[in-house]
Design an enzyme around this catalytic site. Structure first.
Site, PDB file in Angstrom:
ATOM      1  N   ARG A  76      19.236   5.455  19.368  1.00 17.94           N
ATOM      2  CA  ARG A  76      18.556   5.894  20.582  1.00 17.94           C
ATOM      3  C   ARG A  76      19.113   7.210  21.084  1.00 17.94           C
ATOM      4  NH1 ARG A  76      18.627   1.485  24.558  1.00 17.94           N
ATOM      5  NH2 ARG A  76      16.728   0.998  23.427  1.00 17.94           N
ATOM      6  N   TYR A  77      20.425   7.294  21.109  1.00 20.92           N
ATOM      7  CA  TYR A  77      21.085   8.507  21.598  1.00 20.92           C
ATOM      8  C   TYR A  77      21.303   9.452  20.415  1.00 20.92           C
ATOM      9  CZ  TYR A  77      22.247   5.635  25.704  1.00 20.92           C
ATOM     10  OH  TYR A  77      22.196   4.834  26.819  1.00 20.92           O
ATOM     11  N   ARG A  80      24.932   8.855  18.403  1.00 22.33           N
ATOM     12  CA  ARG A  80      25.585   7.570  18.175  1.00 22.33           C
ATOM     13  C   ARG A  80      24.564   6.466  17.951  1.00 22.33           C
ATOM     14  NH1 ARG A  80      25.408   9.189  23.233  1.00 22.33           N
ATOM     15  NH2 ARG A  80      25.535   7.813  25.039  1.00 22.33           N
ATOM     16  N   CYS A  89      27.154 -15.624  17.441  1.00 21.61           N
ATOM     17  CA  CYS A  89      28.198 -15.491  18.455  1.00 21.61           C
ATOM     18  C   CYS A  89      28.929 -16.822  18.515  1.00 21.61           C
ATOM     19  CB  CYS A  89      27.602 -15.222  19.836  1.00 21.61           C
ATOM     20  SG  CYS A  89      27.029 -13.536  20.062  1.00 21.61           S
ATOM     21  N   CYS A  93      25.731 -16.540  25.850  1.00 24.14           N
ATOM     22  CA  CYS A  93      25.566 -16.290  27.284  1.00 24.14           C
ATOM     23  C   CYS A  93      24.080 -16.386  27.607  1.00 24.14           C
ATOM     24  CB  CYS A  93      26.069 -14.898  27.642  1.00 24.14           C
ATOM     25  SG  CYS A  93      27.709 -14.521  27.001  1.00 24.14           S
ATOM     26  N   CYS A  96      21.948 -13.184  27.897  1.00 22.88           N
ATOM     27  CA  CYS A  96      22.137 -12.232  26.791  1.00 22.88           C
ATOM     28  C   CYS A  96      20.971 -11.270  26.652  1.00 22.88           C
ATOM     29  CB  CYS A  96      22.308 -12.992  25.488  1.00 22.88           C
ATOM     30  SG  CYS A  96      22.492 -11.904  24.056  1.00 22.88           S
ATOM     31  N   ARG A  98      20.267  -9.685  24.062  1.00 23.29           N
ATOM     32  CA  ARG A  98      19.677  -9.859  22.720  1.00 23.29           C
ATOM     33  C   ARG A  98      19.345 -11.313  22.461  1.00 23.29           C
ATOM     34  NH1 ARG A  98      23.641  -6.018  21.488  1.00 23.29           N
ATOM     35  NH2 ARG A  98      22.694  -4.090  22.235  1.00 23.29           N
ATOM     36  N   ASP A 259      19.952  -7.251  32.563  1.00 24.40           N
ATOM     37  CA  ASP A 259      18.682  -6.833  31.957  1.00 24.40           C
ATOM     38  C   ASP A 259      17.589  -7.869  32.232  1.00 24.40           C
ATOM     39  OD1 ASP A 259      19.773  -4.498  30.863  1.00 24.40           O
ATOM     40  OD2 ASP A 259      20.483  -5.571  29.091  1.00 24.40           O
ATOM     41  N   ASP A 296      20.464  -0.336  32.345  1.00 21.34           N
ATOM     42  CA  ASP A 296      19.918   0.056  31.048  1.00 21.34           C
ATOM     43  C   ASP A 296      18.400   0.055  31.240  1.00 21.34           C
ATOM     44  OD1 ASP A 296      19.950   0.800  28.378  1.00 21.34           O
ATOM     45  OD2 ASP A 296      21.514  -0.648  27.883  1.00 21.34           O
ATOM     46  N   LYS A 303      21.202   3.958  29.209  1.00 19.09           N
ATOM     47  CA  LYS A 303      21.985   3.566  30.383  1.00 19.09           C
ATOM     48  C   LYS A 303      21.914   4.657  31.443  1.00 19.09           C
ATOM     49  CE  LYS A 303      25.147   0.911  27.508  1.00 19.09           C
ATOM     50  NZ  LYS A 303      24.573   1.288  26.182  1.00 19.09           N
TER      51      LYS A 303
END
Ligand SMILES: *Cc1c(COP(=O)(O)O)cnc(C)c1O
Length: 349
Positions: A76-77, A80, A89, A93, A96, A98, A259, A296, A303
């Site tokens: 996206r950036y 990076r 995981c 959470c 999450c 994702r 999010d 975000d 962000k």
């Protein structure tokens, strides 16, 4: 491990698809046995609110799938990339970002070493990428040998100067931070780590030992915390967490606005809450203890930093700035343009 409430029990029983309920025994031991309102427990045991979809909520609010250049690689950036290494995981959470892709092997999203090869081939070709963020899923859930292999491959790419790992494992499975793991990681310097902490309850002798091992191995540690309603959205809790992280040699990096994933309404705070918390930290406590509060942006904007507005306006050649106590100070800035659009608001003060 738990005396479930009716709500928790029925929500868990009717669950299917991705984002299973998963909690390590260690992490479960930090949670309340019977109190369904206890903060850590709320982050991991599902309730029926998770099935309520509010306006604006999406499966992929950050538009990551749109910025995916090869499966598992989000570019996206400009300089990076986000490298999603696994869908696994050690705990899941409920908020999450994702949730659409984790804990669901055989589902729509897959992660494999042949997929890693495609990502590595992309990275070898794209000389503009100097920073790779390994995430997932949790990269530290990958076995030492396999992770060593991936880090070695990344390190062979000359234009990649910075690699970091995003993980919650030091908080939820601190015994994973073995001496062998740390010995392997330190071969790949400069390696940084972003560790996810939510609440002061997570700060135990075990997680302190894990962080100490990483820090002693020369891995700079930054924290990421999601702002969550009735979990950590008050100044006292957040300040305590940030202070404790500093004592563990972890620099608070990002505080995230939650999010808008599907079914996250019961976790989300109004955005001004985060700004208020930053306002209560900045200047009032150690600068190192102040994370950056970011939203975000839905739709893939990346962000976006939010902070209390320190520019109060201008008065002639002076820029008027608000300090942490709310007092206005003048800075001589004859050539400046900051605050030109709000001189009137100032005159009133
Ligand atoms: C957060 C993120 C990064 C890293 O951003 P930093 O501000 O450098 O920490 C990179 N790519 C994506 C897609 C991200 O969401």
């Amino acid at each position: 491990m738990f005396d479930l409430s009716k709500d928790e029990r029925s929500a868990t029983l009717s669950h299917k698809g991705s984002l299973p309920v998963g909690i390590t025994p260690y992490y479960a031991s930090l949670m309340a046995y019977a109190d369904a309102s206890e903060p850590l427990r709320r982050t991991h045991i599902m309730v029926n609110d998770e099935y309520v979809r509010l306006p604006g909520e999406q499966d992929d609010p950050l538009g990551e799938d749109h910025d995916t250049v090869v499966p598992g690689l989000v570019h996206r950036y400009p300089d990076r990339v986000l490298f999603l290494t696994t869908g696994f995981c050690s705990t899941y959470c409920r908020y999450c970002t994702r949730s659409r892709m984790v804990g669901n092997p055989g589902g729509e999203y897959n992660f494999s070493t042949s997929q890693w090869e495609k990502a590595l081939a992309y990275l070898e070709k794209h000389t503009e990428v100097r920073d790779v963020l390994l995430s997932g899923g949790d990269p530290l859930s990958i076995g030492d040998d396999k992770l060593d292999w991936l880090l070695t491959r990344l390190r062979k790419i000359k234009h990649i100067e910075f690699v970091r790992i995003g993980t919650k494992i030091p908080a939820v499975l601190p015994m994973r931070i073995t001496r062998d793991l740390v010995k392997m990681l330190r071969k790949h310097h400069p390696l940084w780590m972003s560790v996810h902490y939510t609440h002061p309850t997570e700060i135990t002798p075990e997680t302190r030992e894990a962080a100490a091992r990483l820090a002693d191995a020369g891995i700079p540690l930054g924290s990421q915390t999601v702002l969550l309603k009735d979990i950590n959205d008050d100044v006292a809790t957040m300040k305590q967490l940030m202070h404790q992280l500093l004592t563990m040699r972890i620099k608070p990096y990002y505080l995230y606005q939650c999010d808008p994933i599907k079914g996250s309404g019961h976790f989300r705070t109004p955005v001004h809450k985060g700004i208020e918390i930053i306002q209560a930290l900045r200047g009032h406590t150690t600068g190192y203890a102040c994370p950056m509060f970011v939203v975000d942006a839905p739709g893939g904007g990346g962000k976006i930093l939010l902070a209390p507005d320190a520019v109060a306006g201008r008065d002639g050649d002076d820029l008027l700035l608000r300090n942490f106590e709310g007092k206005i100070y003048r800075y001589p800035d004859p050539q400046g343009t900051l605050g030109r659009n709000k001189p009137r608001a100032i005159a009133a003060e």
